[in-house]
Design a protein around this motif. Sequence first.
Motif, PDB file in Angstrom:
ATOM      1  N   ALA A  71       0.797  -1.161  -0.066  1.00 63.63           N
ATOM      2  CA  ALA A  71       0.146   0.279   0.028  1.00 63.63           C
ATOM      3  C   ALA A  71       0.639   1.327  -0.066  1.00 63.63           C
ATOM      4  N   MET A  72       2.039   1.499   0.821  1.00 60.38           N
ATOM      5  CA  MET A  72       2.722   2.440   0.813  1.00 60.38           C
ATOM      6  C   MET A  72       3.531   2.652  -0.312  1.00 60.38           C
ATOM      7  N   SER A  73       3.877   1.736  -1.091  1.00 68.54           N
ATOM      8  CA  SER A  73       4.404   1.643  -2.348  1.00 68.54           C
ATOM      9  C   SER A  73       3.835   2.430  -3.644  1.00 68.54           C
ATOM     10  N   ARG A  74       2.439   2.431  -3.190  1.00 67.29           N
ATOM     11  CA  ARG A  74       1.766   3.309  -4.369  1.00 67.29           C
ATOM     12  C   ARG A  74       1.904   4.642  -4.298  1.00 67.29           C
ATOM     13  N   VAL A  75       2.243   5.229  -3.059  1.00 68.47           N
ATOM     14  CA  VAL A  75       2.479   6.604  -2.840  1.00 68.47           C
ATOM     15  C   VAL A  75       3.980   6.759  -3.112  1.00 68.47           C
ATOM     16  N   TYR A  76       4.847   5.963  -2.630  1.00 70.73           N
ATOM     17  CA  TYR A  76       6.212   5.901  -2.943  1.00 70.73           C
ATOM     18  C   TYR A  76       6.659   6.134  -4.316  1.00 70.73           C
ATOM     19  N   THR A  77       5.948   5.594  -5.116  1.00 67.07           N
ATOM     20  CA  THR A  77       6.480   5.338  -6.599  1.00 67.07           C
ATOM     21  C   THR A  77       5.305   6.445  -7.373  1.00 67.07           C
ATOM     22  N   GLY A  78       4.526   7.127  -6.742  1.00 71.29           N
ATOM     23  CA  GLY A  78       3.921   8.328  -7.404  1.00 71.29           C
ATOM     24  C   GLY A  78       2.583   7.900  -8.145  1.00 71.29           C
ATOM     25  N   VAL A  79       2.236   6.831  -7.897  1.00 72.27           N
ATOM     26  CA  VAL A  79       1.092   6.415  -8.932  1.00 72.27           C
ATOM     27  C   VAL A  79      -0.329   6.818  -8.326  1.00 72.27           C
ATOM     28  N   HIS A  80      -0.231   7.100  -6.798  1.00 70.23           N
ATOM     29  CA  HIS A  80      -1.664   7.285  -6.076  1.00 70.23           C
ATOM     30  C   HIS A  80      -1.296   8.409  -4.885  1.00 70.23           C
ATOM     31  N   PHE A  81      -2.416   9.275  -4.620  1.00 69.91           N
ATOM     32  CA  PHE A  81      -2.232  10.237  -3.492  1.00 69.91           C
ATOM     33  C   PHE A  81      -2.509   9.271  -2.296  1.00 69.91           C
ATOM     34  N   PRO A  82      -2.308   9.961  -0.998  1.00 67.08           N
ATOM     35  CA  PRO A  82      -2.370   9.115   0.132  1.00 67.08           C
ATOM     36  C   PRO A  82      -3.974   8.612   0.547  1.00 67.08           C
ATOM     37  N   SER A  83      -4.875   9.626   0.357  1.00 67.60           N
ATOM     38  CA  SER A  83      -6.118   9.230   0.304  1.00 67.60           C
ATOM     39  C   SER A  83      -6.846   8.070  -0.522  1.00 67.60           C
ATOM     40  N   ASP A  84      -6.213   7.993  -1.800  1.00 69.38           N
ATOM     41  CA  ASP A  84      -6.454   6.947  -2.656  1.00 69.38           C
ATOM     42  C   ASP A  84      -5.985   5.578  -2.046  1.00 69.38           C
ATOM     43  N   VAL A  85      -4.874   5.612  -1.201  1.00 60.93           N
ATOM     44  CA  VAL A  85      -4.306   4.322  -0.502  1.00 60.93           C
ATOM     45  C   VAL A  85      -5.144   3.984   0.627  1.00 60.93           C
ATOM     46  N   LEU A  86      -5.635   4.912   1.411  1.00 59.27           N
ATOM     47  CA  LEU A  86      -6.503   4.975   2.602  1.00 59.27           C
ATOM     48  C   LEU A  86      -7.863   4.261   2.363  1.00 59.27           C
ATOM     49  N   ALA A  87      -8.349   4.962   1.409  1.00 60.98           N
ATOM     50  CA  ALA A  87      -9.737   4.632   0.851  1.00 60.98           C
ATOM     51  C   ALA A  87      -9.911   3.239   0.687  1.00 60.98           C
ATOM     52  N   GLY A  88      -8.629   2.710  -0.430  1.00 62.13           N
ATOM     53  CA  GLY A  88      -8.568   1.443  -0.939  1.00 62.13           C
ATOM     54  C   GLY A  88      -8.338   0.633   0.125  1.00 62.13           C
ATOM     55  N   ALA A  89      -7.380   0.594   1.085  1.00 64.67           N
ATOM     56  CA  ALA A  89      -7.364  -0.286   2.353  1.00 64.67           C
ATOM     57  C   ALA A  89      -8.628  -0.364   3.112  1.00 64.67           C
ATOM     58  N   ALA A  90      -9.296   0.892   3.527  1.00 59.79           N
ATOM     59  CA  ALA A  90     -10.532   0.748   3.812  1.00 59.79           C
ATOM     60  C   ALA A  90     -11.552  -0.150   3.158  1.00 59.79           C
ATOM     61  N   LEU A  91     -11.778  -0.248   1.965  1.00 62.46           N
ATOM     62  CA  LEU A  91     -12.531  -1.068   1.367  1.00 62.46           C
ATOM     63  C   LEU A  91     -12.045  -2.403   1.099  1.00 62.46           C
ATOM     64  N   GLY A  92     -10.894  -2.618   1.298  1.00 62.92           N
ATOM     65  CA  GLY A  92     -10.348  -3.949   1.267  1.00 62.92           C
ATOM     66  C   GLY A  92     -10.673  -4.572   2.583  1.00 62.92           C
ATOM     67  N   VAL A  93     -10.447  -3.922   3.727  1.00 64.77           N
ATOM     68  CA  VAL A  93     -10.920  -4.540   5.066  1.00 64.77           C
ATOM     69  C   VAL A  93     -12.698  -4.683   5.248  1.00 64.77           C
ATOM     70  N   GLY A  94     -13.004  -3.859   4.439  1.00 65.58           N
ATOM     71  CA  GLY A  94     -14.589  -4.029   4.588  1.00 65.58           C
ATOM     72  C   GLY A  94     -15.140  -5.021   3.700  1.00 65.58           C
ATOM     73  N   ALA A  95     -14.205  -5.423   2.709  1.00 65.45           N
ATOM     74  CA  ALA A  95     -14.424  -6.639   2.123  1.00 65.45           C
ATOM     75  C   ALA A  95     -14.340  -7.887   2.526  1.00 65.45           C
ATOM     76  N   ALA A  96     -13.112  -8.192   3.168  1.00 68.67           N
ATOM     77  CA  ALA A  96     -12.629  -9.155   4.188  1.00 68.67           C
ATOM     78  C   ALA A  96     -13.876  -9.732   5.156  1.00 68.67           C
ATOM     79  N   PHE A  97     -14.453  -8.437   5.843  1.00 72.11           N
ATOM     80  CA  PHE A  97     -15.390  -8.682   6.857  1.00 72.11           C
ATOM     81  C   PHE A  97     -16.626  -9.114   6.142  1.00 72.11           C
ATOM     82  N   ALA A  98     -17.099  -8.557   5.018  1.00 71.61           N
ATOM     83  CA  ALA A  98     -18.280  -9.189   4.388  1.00 71.61           C
ATOM     84  C   ALA A  98     -17.996 -10.475   3.662  1.00 71.61           C
TER      85      ALA A  98
END
Length: 202
Positions: free
Chosen positions: A157-184
């Motif tokens: 997840a951190m690599s996506r900001v490090y390599t410049g392809v995502h903003f931090p909020s993109d990563v946070l939103a994606g991670a939140a969605l991923g955790v939500g998917a796991a609980f679903a």
Amino acid sequence: MIPHVGPSVLKPGRHGPRGLFLALDDQVFAFAAERHWPAAEPVLPRLSRGANHGLLWFATAAALAVSGTPRGRRAAVRGLASLGLASLTINTVGKPSVRRSRPALDAVPLGRRLKRQPITTSFPSGHSASAAAFAAGVALESPTWGAVVAPVAFSVAMSRVYTGVHFPSDVLAGAALGVGAAFAVRRALRPRRRSHRDTEDD
């Protein structure tokens, strides 16, 4: 140092909460891009590429499946099921709904940039969603294996900001969605009652 000019730079005048949030997001991205991370340079770009199309997680699931423990195999299944749901949600709802442009790469050192830049929209981060979904899915079945997978997922997840392809909020939103998917997935696949043998397998 090349000055960073991103799509979220504020123009003079009054701005609403959304404008201020986007500007802050851009500033955090610029801060990360301008910092020197010597330990990350040989690792994060490779991890970012390795996670393309979920290949890293499929390989991890295969390793869990051959671990010799029933919980390892179940963790692999739950991790992949969570990843699949997260990816489906990202590609059918998330990205088409927001259509956010990728960050400008002005401030990102050439050595960090990916050789092939993504052509999809930026929000939310699919890599982060997949990483968080797989790690959370594994952890909900086996906390022991989850503790092993979590640092790798965090690094992806951190690599996506490090390599410049995502903003931090993109990563946070994606991670939140991923955790939500796991609980679903957990709700859909109720874990069976643990036996004494399962406890020993952990």
